[in-house]
Design a protein around this motif. Structure first.
Motif, PDB file in Angstrom:
ATOM      1  N   LEU A 107       0.817  -1.222   0.000  1.00 33.40           N
ATOM      2  CA  LEU A 107       0.000   0.000   0.000  1.00 33.40           C
ATOM      3  C   LEU A 107       0.846   1.265   0.000  1.00 33.40           C
ATOM      4  CD1 LEU A 107      -2.722  -1.095   2.593  1.00 33.40           C
ATOM      5  CD2 LEU A 107      -2.790  -1.262   0.099  1.00 33.40           C
ATOM      6  N   ASN A 108       2.161   1.069  -0.015  1.00 35.28           N
ATOM      7  CA  ASN A 108       3.088   2.203  -0.064  1.00 35.28           C
ATOM      8  C   ASN A 108       2.864   3.180   1.087  1.00 35.28           C
ATOM      9  OD1 ASN A 108       5.267   3.544  -1.190  1.00 35.28           O
ATOM     10  ND2 ASN A 108       3.958   4.889  -2.425  1.00 35.28           N
ATOM     11  N   ILE A 109       2.724   2.616   2.294  1.00 36.76           N
ATOM     12  CA  ILE A 109       2.430   3.481   3.440  1.00 36.76           C
ATOM     13  C   ILE A 109       3.544   3.458   4.492  1.00 36.76           C
ATOM     14  CG2 ILE A 109      -0.069   3.294   3.161  1.00 36.76           C
ATOM     15  CD1 ILE A 109      -0.069   1.154   5.329  1.00 36.76           C
ATOM     16  N   ARG A 110       4.542   2.599   4.304  1.00 37.25           N
ATOM     17  CA  ARG A 110       5.619   2.566   5.294  1.00 37.25           C
ATOM     18  C   ARG A 110       6.515   3.782   5.120  1.00 37.25           C
ATOM     19  NH1 ARG A 110       7.152  -2.167   8.078  1.00 37.25           N
ATOM     20  NH2 ARG A 110       9.280  -1.365   8.103  1.00 37.25           N
ATOM     21  N   GLU A 111       6.850   4.378   6.258  1.00 33.41           N
ATOM     22  CA  GLU A 111       7.725   5.553   6.215  1.00 33.41           C
ATOM     23  C   GLU A 111       9.194   5.159   6.349  1.00 33.41           C
ATOM     24  OE1 GLU A 111       6.460   8.317   9.144  1.00 33.41           O
ATOM     25  OE2 GLU A 111       4.492   8.666   8.212  1.00 33.41           O
ATOM     26  N   ASP A 112       9.461   4.098   7.113  1.00 33.12           N
ATOM     27  CA  ASP A 112      10.846   3.662   7.255  1.00 33.12           C
ATOM     28  C   ASP A 112      11.241   2.771   6.083  1.00 33.12           C
ATOM     29  OD1 ASP A 112       8.963   1.772   8.648  1.00 33.12           O
ATOM     30  OD2 ASP A 112      10.789   0.548   8.634  1.00 33.12           O
ATOM     31  N   THR A 113      12.511   2.715   5.785  1.00 35.46           N
ATOM     32  CA  THR A 113      13.003   1.911   4.654  1.00 35.46           C
ATOM     33  C   THR A 113      13.852   0.736   5.127  1.00 35.46           C
ATOM     34  OG1 THR A 113      14.928   3.367   4.454  1.00 35.46           O
ATOM     35  CG2 THR A 113      12.986   3.880   3.094  1.00 35.46           C
ATOM     36  N   GLY A 114      13.866   0.510   6.428  1.00 32.24           N
ATOM     37  CA  GLY A 114      14.676  -0.589   6.962  1.00 32.24           C
ATOM     38  C   GLY A 114      13.974  -1.928   6.835  1.00 32.24           C
ATOM     39  N   SER A 115      14.588  -2.932   7.415  1.00 33.83           N
ATOM     40  CA  SER A 115      14.027  -4.283   7.345  1.00 33.83           C
ATOM     41  C   SER A 115      12.845  -4.426   8.288  1.00 33.83           C
ATOM     42  CB  SER A 115      15.098  -5.310   7.698  1.00 33.83           C
ATOM     43  OG  SER A 115      15.473  -5.182   9.050  1.00 33.83           O
ATOM     44  N   ALA A 116      11.936  -5.312   7.932  1.00 34.48           N
ATOM     45  CA  ALA A 116      10.789  -5.591   8.790  1.00 34.48           C
ATOM     46  C   ALA A 116      11.116  -6.666   9.817  1.00 34.48           C
ATOM     47  CB  ALA A 116       9.606  -6.027   7.938  1.00 34.48           C
ATOM     48  N   HIS A 117      12.162  -7.428   9.526  1.00 33.46           N
ATOM     49  CA  HIS A 117      12.558  -8.508  10.453  1.00 33.46           C
ATOM     50  C   HIS A 117      14.043  -8.786  10.283  1.00 33.46           C
ATOM     51  CE1 HIS A 117      12.584 -12.305  12.619  1.00 33.46           C
ATOM     52  NE2 HIS A 117      13.166 -12.855  11.572  1.00 33.46           N
ATOM     53  N   MET A 118      14.720  -9.068  11.383  1.00 33.81           N
ATOM     54  CA  MET A 118      16.129  -9.449  11.342  1.00 33.81           C
ATOM     55  C   MET A 118      16.316 -10.711  12.170  1.00 33.81           C
ATOM     56  SD  MET A 118      18.194  -5.825  11.659  1.00 33.81           S
ATOM     57  CE  MET A 118      17.421  -5.380  13.227  1.00 33.81           C
ATOM     58  N   GLY A 119      17.239 -11.544  11.760  1.00 31.44           N
ATOM     59  CA  GLY A 119      17.499 -12.755  12.514  1.00 31.44           C
ATOM     60  C   GLY A 119      18.845 -13.344  12.157  1.00 31.44           C
ATOM     61  N   SER A 120      19.146 -14.477  12.779  1.00 33.63           N
ATOM     62  CA  SER A 120      20.406 -15.163  12.495  1.00 33.63           C
ATOM     63  C   SER A 120      20.207 -16.663  12.672  1.00 33.63           C
ATOM     64  CB  SER A 120      21.523 -14.668  13.413  1.00 33.63           C
ATOM     65  OG  SER A 120      21.219 -14.967  14.769  1.00 33.63           O
ATOM     66  N   LEU A 121      21.043 -17.427  12.002  1.00 32.17           N
ATOM     67  CA  LEU A 121      21.026 -18.876  12.163  1.00 32.17           C
ATOM     68  C   LEU A 121      22.422 -19.410  11.898  1.00 32.17           C
ATOM     69  CD1 LEU A 121      21.092 -20.154   9.035  1.00 32.17           C
ATOM     70  CD2 LEU A 121      18.701 -19.445   9.101  1.00 32.17           C
ATOM     71  N   GLU A 122      22.671 -20.608  12.416  1.00 34.72           N
ATOM     72  CA  GLU A 122      23.995 -21.218  12.249  1.00 34.72           C
ATOM     73  C   GLU A 122      23.977 -22.226  11.101  1.00 34.72           C
ATOM     74  OE1 GLU A 122      26.258 -22.576  15.629  1.00 34.72           O
ATOM     75  OE2 GLU A 122      24.957 -21.460  16.997  1.00 34.72           O
ATOM     76  N   TYR A 123      25.126 -22.382  10.476  1.00 33.68           N
ATOM     77  CA  TYR A 123      25.278 -23.359   9.399  1.00 33.68           C
ATOM     78  C   TYR A 123      26.721 -23.831   9.380  1.00 33.68           C
ATOM     79  CZ  TYR A 123      27.627 -19.671   6.749  1.00 33.68           C
ATOM     80  OH  TYR A 123      28.508 -18.702   6.347  1.00 33.68           O
ATOM     81  N   ASN A 124      26.991 -24.838   8.576  1.00 32.32           N
ATOM     82  CA  ASN A 124      28.369 -25.274   8.373  1.00 32.32           C
ATOM     83  C   ASN A 124      28.481 -25.908   6.988  1.00 32.32           C
ATOM     84  OD1 ASN A 124      27.357 -27.919   8.567  1.00 32.32           O
ATOM     85  ND2 ASN A 124      27.846 -28.072  10.741  1.00 32.32           N
ATOM     86  N   SER A 125      29.652 -26.349   6.639  1.00 35.25           N
ATOM     87  CA  SER A 125      29.869 -27.124   5.422  1.00 35.25           C
ATOM     88  C   SER A 125      30.858 -28.223   5.765  1.00 35.25           C
ATOM     89  CB  SER A 125      30.406 -26.242   4.292  1.00 35.25           C
ATOM     90  OG  SER A 125      31.679 -25.728   4.616  1.00 35.25           O
ATOM     91  N   ALA A 126      30.660 -29.402   5.164  1.00 36.57           N
ATOM     92  CA  ALA A 126      31.499 -30.525   5.575  1.00 36.57           C
ATOM     93  C   ALA A 126      31.472 -31.651   4.561  1.00 36.57           C
ATOM     94  CB  ALA A 126      31.029 -31.059   6.934  1.00 36.57           C
ATOM     95  N   THR A 127      32.530 -32.437   4.593  1.00 38.70           N
ATOM     96  CA  THR A 127      32.555 -33.746   3.929  1.00 38.70           C
ATOM     97  C   THR A 127      32.324 -34.783   5.019  1.00 38.70           C
ATOM     98  OG1 THR A 127      34.047 -33.083   2.155  1.00 38.70           O
ATOM     99  CG2 THR A 127      33.971 -35.423   2.692  1.00 38.70           C
ATOM    100  N   TYR A 128      31.209 -35.501   4.916  1.00 39.43           N
ATOM    101  CA  TYR A 128      30.816 -36.450   5.948  1.00 39.43           C
ATOM    102  C   TYR A 128      31.250 -37.871   5.596  1.00 39.43           C
ATOM    103  CZ  TYR A 128      27.677 -32.896   7.897  1.00 39.43           C
ATOM    104  OH  TYR A 128      27.163 -31.761   8.457  1.00 39.43           O
ATOM    105  N   TYR A 129      31.629 -38.595   6.641  1.00 40.50           N
ATOM    106  CA  TYR A 129      31.841 -40.037   6.523  1.00 40.50           C
ATOM    107  C   TYR A 129      30.641 -40.728   7.142  1.00 40.50           C
ATOM    108  CZ  TYR A 129      33.350 -44.736   7.882  1.00 40.50           C
ATOM    109  OH  TYR A 129      33.425 -46.095   8.079  1.00 40.50           O
ATOM    110  N   ARG A 130      30.012 -41.614   6.369  1.00 37.93           N
ATOM    111  CA  ARG A 130      28.859 -42.364   6.849  1.00 37.93           C
ATOM    112  C   ARG A 130      29.174 -43.855   6.792  1.00 37.93           C
ATOM    113  NH1 ARG A 130      24.251 -41.081   2.899  1.00 37.93           N
ATOM    114  NH2 ARG A 130      23.055 -42.305   4.405  1.00 37.93           N
TER     115      ARG A 130
END
Length: 374
Positions: free
Chosen positions: A225-248
């Motif tokens: 509706l083009n009514i927001r006055e701020d231009t920042g994010s509506a939500h912020m967050g974080s999460l963990e990740y990794n990368s690996a070669t797995y032995y199964r």
């Protein structure tokens, strides 16, 4: 069929993933373990086993159902045999009460179907019962033979006695669900229903040191509706990740599988379904945001008699500018070859296959070679 006692197929699999969180702990971080004094990425055995079990349903083998909703399964089958909705529900609830206790009062004695079995399922314990389709049909047929009279069919009001009555209805030697034979079944209330698992899964571990990283992300409002006055994010967050070669490491005990499925059972379709499920199954966590859809990179598959043999990768491999996969292959092959020499006659090798190096040797070729060992 020739006896396969003490014969196993062992899968030593290397599988590389980039940015993923395949298996989360209680705070949403990738699971990990300390091995050889350094942190490793880890995917629990139960996580990968479940994905393999679910994948088996896509192939031409009979599979069971592992659920707390035992009443609904039995009731549905009873209605197929002509029971009214009320009769079917009574039969299902009465049978379910033989295996699931209420958390609120585990010592409460069963008085009647209405007073005990129809209490809120939300209060029930976390018991999961693993049943084959034929077993559900057999139970429902017994209810039908007794006019769908639940108490006439299963007379005991005490839980353990009623569970034993249920067990007496099931001939375990006729159990044909391949996933139950693979992963086993434990029923504390009626141990005669227990099935020894034919396969075992190790926890998948990274062959090298892994330290999880943190992703910071934002979400921006579309502001239709083009009514927001701020231009920042509506939500912020974080999460963990990794990368690996797995032995199964996965071990399939052919002798136990033969014992459970019956000496006359054709195990070749089962082997095909298991290897295919093992190949395509990937943990489902965060697949929509990280798409960790990576297949095997390399596998050394042994057919052996004797004790299982899992590599520990206690010494973490180094990338040395080539990534971890090259070093992991070399380390795995060197370790297996050394153990074969050191174990002598106890190694018991019947066949040895390598997949992933020769482009003319597909997963179908590996399956055919394994079937030829039966």
């Amino acid at each position: 069929m020739t006896s396969l006692k003490n014969t196993r197929i062992e899968f030593h699999i290397l599988q590389s993933f980039p940015v993923t969180c395949l298996n989360r702990d209680d705070v949403g971080a990738p699971k990990s373990a300390m091995i050889g004094g350094v942190p490793r990425a880890r995917v629990s055995s139960q996580c990968w086993k479940r994905q393999v079990r679910l994948q088996l349903k896509n192939y031409d083998v009979v599979t069971g159902t592992r659920t707390k909703l035992i009443s609904e399964l039995v009731a549905s089958e009873c209605m197929e045999l002509g029971a009214t909705e009320e009769q079917a529900k009574n039969c299902g609830d009465w049978l379910e009460g033989a295996f699931i206790k209420l958390k609120s009062d585990k010592k409460k004695k069963t008085k009647s179907i209405e007073e005990d079995e129809n209490e809120s399922k939300e209060e029930s314990s976390d018991t999961l019962l693993f049943l084959a389709p034929d077993e559900i049909k057999k139970i429902a047929k017994t209810f039908a033979d007794n006019g769908f009279d639940a108490i006439k069919t299963l007379k005991a009001t005490e839980q353990k006695k009623r569970a034993k009555e249920v067990a007496s209805l099931i001939d375990k030697s006729e159990m044909n669900a391949f996933d139950i034979a693979l992963f086993g079944r434990m029923v504390a209330q009626a141990t005669s229903l227990n099935v020894e698992a034919a396969c075992s899964f190790s926890h998948a571990i990274s062959t090298h040191k892994v330290v999880s990283e943190i992703e910071f992300f934002t979400a921006v409002d579309d502001d239709p509706l083009n009514i927001r006055e701020d231009t920042g994010s509506a939500h912020m967050g974080s999460l963990e990740y990794n990368s690996a070669t797995y032995y199964r490491y996965i071990s399939l005990d052919l002798g136990q599988l033969q014992q459970t499925m019956g000496t006359d059972a054709d195990l070749k379709p089962a082997i095909e379904a298991f290897v295919k499920a093992l190949y395509v199954a990937v943990p489902s966590a965060r697949q929509t945001t990280q798409a960790g859809a990576c297949p095997w990179e390399f596998s050394r598959v042994l057919v052996r008699k004797g004790q299982g043999l899992q590599a520990s990768f206690e010494q973490p491999v180094k990338a040395k500018g080539q990534g971890y996969l090259v070093a992991s292959k070399a380390a795995l092959n060197e370790w297996l070859d050394a153990k074969e020499k050191l174990s002598g006659s106890l190694f018991g090798k019947l066949a040895d296959f390598q997949w992933g190096e020769n482009l003319d040797y597909s997963i179908d070729h590996l399956i055919a070679d394994l079937q030829a060992q039966l």
